[in-house]
Write a protein that holds these residues in place. Structure first.
Motif, mmCIF file in Angstrom:
data_model
loop_
_atom_site.group_PDB
_atom_site.id
_atom_site.type_symbol
_atom_site.label_atom_id
_atom_site.label_comp_id
_atom_site.label_asym_id
_atom_site.label_seq_id
_atom_site.Cartn_x
_atom_site.Cartn_y
_atom_site.Cartn_z
ATOM 1 N N THR A 30 0.843 -1.230 0.149
ATOM 2 C CA THR A 30 -0.011 0.294 0.057
ATOM 3 C C THR A 30 0.859 1.292 0.015
ATOM 4 N N ARG A 65 -3.118 6.171 4.513
ATOM 5 C CA ARG A 65 -2.954 4.814 3.663
ATOM 6 C C ARG A 65 -3.401 3.419 4.637
ATOM 7 N N PRO A 89 -11.882 10.088 -0.546
ATOM 8 C CA PRO A 89 -12.120 8.446 -0.596
ATOM 9 C C PRO A 89 -11.062 7.642 -1.161
ATOM 10 N N SER A 90 -10.329 8.444 -2.081
ATOM 11 C CA SER A 90 -9.273 7.466 -2.816
ATOM 12 C C SER A 90 -8.130 8.352 -3.309
ATOM 13 N N GLY A 92 -4.670 7.596 -5.604
ATOM 14 C CA GLY A 92 -3.958 6.747 -6.137
ATOM 15 C C GLY A 92 -2.333 6.430 -5.602
ATOM 16 N N SER A 109 -11.994 11.979 -5.947
ATOM 17 C CA SER A 109 -10.841 10.949 -5.805
ATOM 18 C C SER A 109 -9.605 11.797 -6.406
#
Length: 185
Positions: A30, A65, A89-90, A92, A109
């Motif tokens: 991650t 993370r 929410p996200s 990359g 995102s």
């Protein structure tokens, strides 16, 4: 810095980092892409220790993370940058926050390989929150708000105010921001 001094300082820092290191080893996949962007550019335990010791903004990303509940009991050992706020929410893989004080990342995102400097605001506006594509760099003091889409491979110049969609492969600047250059790939 003298290598011996550096090793002594890192060893002392490692003691308070034992829970962080354990979580890193479990969640290495991650965090690995983010580690490639900082310090030695390697996804190693030593580079993780250096990044956490030297870069508060990396700590914010690490805590993001691993999640709120897992990070809560260990944050006091290595406090994050308190003025870097992440409500997304996200995000990359491969994100890199540099000198990020007074930065608010409130987006739907954020894509991979995101680079962001200080005093940046991504926030609510007409139609919701922005969606940020892959390989986007946002420079000092930029403001991006509303339910807009920032394309892939975009650079947003310092001080820009963006409230309209931005296409892929370009550099934008100004208030209001306009495409000033199209990038060829």
């Amino acid at each position: 810095m003298n290598p011996v001094t550096q090793m002594i300082l890192l060893s002392a820092s490692t003691l308070r980092m034992l829970p962080h290191i354990a979580i890193f080893l479990v969640k290495r996949r991650t965090i690995a892409d983010d580690l490639l962007k900082v310090q030695d550019g390697k996804a190693t335990v030593l580079n993780f220790i250096k990044a956490c010791t030297r870069e508060r903004t990396f700590r914010n990303l690490f805590y993001y993370r691993i999640g709120e509940y897992l990070s809560a009991p260990i944050r006091w050992l290595l406090p994050p940058e308190r003025t870097l706020n992440i409500w997304c929410p996200s995000i990359g893989p491969g994100a890199h926050f540099e000198h990020n004080y007074a930065t608010y990342l409130n987006a739907e995102s954020i894509g991979k390989d995101f680079y962001c400097l200080q005093l940046v605001t991504l926030g609510n506006g007409k139609g919701g929150r922005p969606t940020i594509g892959d390989h986007v760099s946002i420079y000092t003091g930029a403001i991006i708000y509303g339910g807009i889409r920032i394309g892939n491979n975009v650079k947003i110049a310092a001080g820009s105010v963006v409230f309209n969609d931005i296409p892929d492969n370009c550099i934008v600047a100004g208030n209001p921001a306009k495409v000033i250059k199209t990038l060829s790939l």
